[in-house]
Design an enzyme around this catalytic site. Structure first.
Site, PDB file in Angstrom:
ATOM      1  N   GLY A 149       0.813  -1.203   0.000  1.00  5.70           N
ATOM      2  CA  GLY A 149       0.000   0.000   0.000  1.00  5.70           C
ATOM      3  C   GLY A 149       0.853   1.261   0.000  1.00  5.70           C
ATOM      4  O   GLY A 149       1.980   1.300  -0.509  1.00  5.70           O
ATOM      5  N   SER A 150       0.339   2.307   0.608  1.00  5.85           N
ATOM      6  CA  SER A 150       1.015   3.608   0.575  1.00  5.85           C
ATOM      7  C   SER A 150       2.287   3.673   1.407  1.00  5.85           C
ATOM      8  O   SER A 150       2.971   4.693   1.395  1.00  5.85           O
ATOM      9  CB  SER A 150       0.049   4.699   1.050  1.00  5.85           C
ATOM     10  OG  SER A 150      -0.923   4.946   0.069  1.00  5.85           O
ATOM     11  N   THR A 151       2.618   2.602   2.144  1.00  4.23           N
ATOM     12  CA  THR A 151       3.869   2.633   2.906  1.00  4.23           C
ATOM     13  C   THR A 151       5.088   2.712   1.986  1.00  4.23           C
ATOM     14  O   THR A 151       6.186   3.035   2.447  1.00  4.23           O
ATOM     15  CB  THR A 151       3.996   1.394   3.804  1.00  4.23           C
ATOM     16  OG1 THR A 151       3.973   0.213   3.004  1.00  4.23           O
ATOM     17  CG2 THR A 151       2.863   1.349   4.821  1.00  4.23           C
TER      18      THR A 151
END
Length: 705
Positions: free
Chosen positions: A329-331
């Site tokens: 994801g956005s990590t």
């Protein structure tokens, strides 16, 4: 023709005497030869093979029993035991010596008050076990139970009571996946090693985790006990005893207090927490929950408990830290931003986010439906704007992003002492061509740049990524305290680029970004990080038009994963952390990845304050993991009993109780007011500063808008 008449032999006294003497000499010679052979054989046995037959004679009189060695302790970085040994009494069965298995097991069940599922386990193991392999009946017995079995040994052939040591894990389930467990050796183990120690009652070998990886190091040398016995095997007296030599201890980099805290702080969720020392790469905590209690496995887990664990949709038997693979994801956005900086993109350059962007014939959305407006790199990371990264990733291409991803640890195989690991995927054009024989498309880049599509990571790799972003060094995770390691290489980016990324990650938490829930309450300590939401289902255009369903209204397996990676203090990184909550969906604030990571980090700076908060929270979760699992086991046992007709259903039991109460209660003039049923609490909604689906991704192909 006339035949000659033979002459008649004349027998005299002299010829008879000669014949008798000759025959007597032959017989005497034969007797003498046989006597010589017997004397020679007796001499050979009594002189040349004296030692052999003396040992055989001694073995009839003396019984030699191996004493299983105590396993070496596994301790944390401060010397606190993670796995030690506990003195106990135990009873085993030797299958080849049992006369009547059914009667023997029934007698033991009565003497030791065994549960029905324990009896079933013993019978099944007896059926499957080779004759030489002992079957555990029970351990951790009281002295009275041990004595009750010992005095009846003449009536219980094949029963072997003993006093020894059992493996004990003080932290229980919080170290289950990290340490693994021990168990009796299998027939295959014995065939390979032919070591009599493997079939000694009470001896255990490592079966999983670090117990298996360092089994040889942890196994000591067995002792021996010599006892004089009668022909029937009854003990007359104890002759000599040689004590065992304990195995070598192992000192880990793990902090026992932090490990237990992280496991408990994961609450009722299915997920993992990893904490790494930014100075040297030491792994301080490696928690995967829910887990199993290694004490249960070491003692011989019951079929009922195994069934419960196997059917749990939170998968307690899987080590999520090393075997779980998740879209990051956005990590990954800080990593992608670092690749943008390396490619020459200015951090001040802005991109206008209108909520969606068309790539080819596919419309890719941002998590904020109306868009963020113009954002630079710092704002895009803080607000987790997808449109910014969609546009910038197309400019630099996937090869640059994939190169940076590998340098920060994504997809990397670490040399770790664990038998089973999953390594994730960093996709690029060459990878897709090799795996699927398909060309890389622009939408593949768009998906990968927000951590979706083919990109996968495990929690340990995410923690390594956080540590490398924090330090600029390619730190390698390590579990052995004091292990010699080479100096880590540099990630290969200028320091000013790292400063830009760290500042943006601080804004995620402390500057009004999506990770405000991770803000720490420790004075003068700021955590920097990046939230993430990894989608596990397809969202159609029709659903978007009608409104995307929230995670709280979805079944568990369809909810998004919730993620967080970061480090603290942000201006002088000392610790890095990664937290992944399977299907968490950001639905419960205090059980969400950002707050779990924040509290776990707080323990490193103020353990007392962190523990006080945890104890308060656990009251609302139903207690510690051990207490919750005990209730779960009791409920599962009751459900199985109802299923088999061994217990009445709850409704029937309640009805019977009501009838009994009505039969004994006095008649009242007015009926008592009925108590209303407690209504379920409303579903929790994510807070305003939480990462509320910040990176709901586009699907992996152009045909899925």
């Amino acid at each position: 023709m006339k035949f000659p008449t033979p002459k008649r032999k004349i027998v005299t006294e002299a010829t008879q005497s000669f014949t008798f003497s000759r025959r007597a000499m032959v017989v005497g010679g034969l007797q003498g030869a046989i006597g010589a052979l017997l004397v020679g054989r007796m001499g050979w046995i009594s002189i040349a093979e004296n030692e052999k037959y003396q040992l055989l004679s001694e073995s009839n009189r003396v019984n030699l029993t191996l004493i299983p060695p105590r396993r070496g302790w596994i301790v944390d970085r401060n010397g606190r035991p993670l796995a030690n040994n506990r003195t106990d009494f135990r009873v085993d069965l030797i299958p080849q010596r049992i006369v009547d298995a059914e009667a023997t097991v029934g007698h033991l069940a009565q003497l030791l008050s065994l549960q029905p599922d324990d009896v079933d386990r013993i019978k099944e193991e007896l059926d499957k076990s080779a004759g030489f392999r002992p079957v555990q009946v029970a351990d951790k017995l009281t002295y009275d139970q041990f004595a009750a079995v010992s005095v009846r040994l003449t009536d219980l052939p094949g029963v072997a009571p003993s006093q020894g040591f059992s493996r004990h894990y003080p932290a229980g389930a919080t170290v289950g996946h990290l340490l693994g467990y021990v168990g009796a050796a299998t027939a295959e183990d014995y065939k390979k090693r032919k070591d009599p120690l493997l079939i000694t009652p009470g001896f255990k070998v490592g079966k999983d985790g670090l117990e298996r990886a360092y089994d040889e190091h942890l196994t000591g040398k067995p002792g021996a006990k010599r006892v004089e016995v009668t022909a029937r095997g009854k003990i007359v007296r104890e002759l000599t005893t040689r004590p065992d030599t304990p195995g070598n201890p192992i000192k880990l980099t793990i902090d026992a207090g932090l490990q237990e805290y992280a496991g408990r702080r994961l609450a009722t969720q299915s997920g993992a927490v990893v904490v790494i020392d930014c100075h040297n790469g030491d792994v301080l905590a490696c928690a995967s929950m829910p887990s199993f209690d290694p004490n249960s496995f070491s003692d011989g887990i019951s079929h009922l408990e195994w069934e419960m664990l196997s059917k749990d949709d939170h998968v307690p038997l899987r080590n999520k830290v090393l075997q779980g693979l998740y879209p990051p994801g956005s990590t990954v956005k800080p990593m992608v931003a670092l690749a943008l900086l390396e490619a020459g993109v200015s951090p001040a350059e802005t991109v206008s986010c209108g909520g969606a962007i068309r790539v080819g014939n596919t419309l890719f959305h941002c998590h904020k439906k109306r868009g963020h407006g113009p954002l630079n790199m710092r704002g895009a990371i803080a607000q987790s704007c997808d449109i910014y990264f969609y546009q910038m990733a197309q400019r630099i291409g996937m090869e640059r992003i994939a190169s940076m991803a590998r340098r920060v640890g994504m997809g990397q195989r670490f040399d770790l002492p664990f038998p089973s690991q999953s390594y994730g995927t960093v996709p690029d054009p060459a990878w897709k061509l090799k795996k699927y024989n398909q060309k890389w498309q622009v939408y593949d880049t768009v998906n990968a740049t927000i951590g979706q599509g083919y990109m996968l990571i495990n929690p340990l790799q995410m923690a390594v990524m956080a540590a490398r972003l924090a330090t600029g060094r390619q730190l390698m995770p390590n579990f052995l305290h004091g292990a010699a390691r080479p100096e880590p290489a540099l990630v290969g980016v200028p320091e000013e680029h790292l400063v830009t990324i760290r500042d943006a990650m601080s804004a995620v938490v402390n500057g009004g970004g999506t990770g405000g829930a991770a803000r720490m309450s420790i004075p003068n300590v700021l955590i920097a990080g990046k939230t993430g939401t990894a989608q596990v289902r397809r969202i159609t255009m029709a659903e978007r038009a009608g409104g995307v369903r929230g995670n709280a209204g979805l079944p568990f397996k369809l909810r998004d994963h919730a993620l967080f990676q970061g480090f603290a203090p942000f201006d002088n990184p000392r610790y890095a952390i990664a937290c992944i909550i399977e299907h968490g969906g950001h639905t419960i604030r205090n059980e969400d990845a950002p707050m779990i990571a924040s509290d776990t980090m707080s323990y490193l700076f103020d353990p007392q304050k962190a523990m006080e908060k945890l104890v308060t929270l656990e009251k609302g979760w139903g207690g510690t993991p051990a207490e919750r699992q005990a209730r779960q086991m009791a409920a599962f046992r009751l459900a199985k009993a109802i299923e088999k007709g061994q217990a009445p259903p709850p409704a029937a039991a309640a009805a019977n109780g009501s009838e009994a109460a009505n039969a004994t209660a006095p008649t009242a003039s007015t009926p008592a007011a009925s108590t209303p049923a407690a209504s379920p609490p409303p579903p929790a909604t994510p807070p305003a500063d939480a990462d509320d689906g910040d990176d709901l991704p586009a699907p992996p192909g152009p045909g899925n808008p």
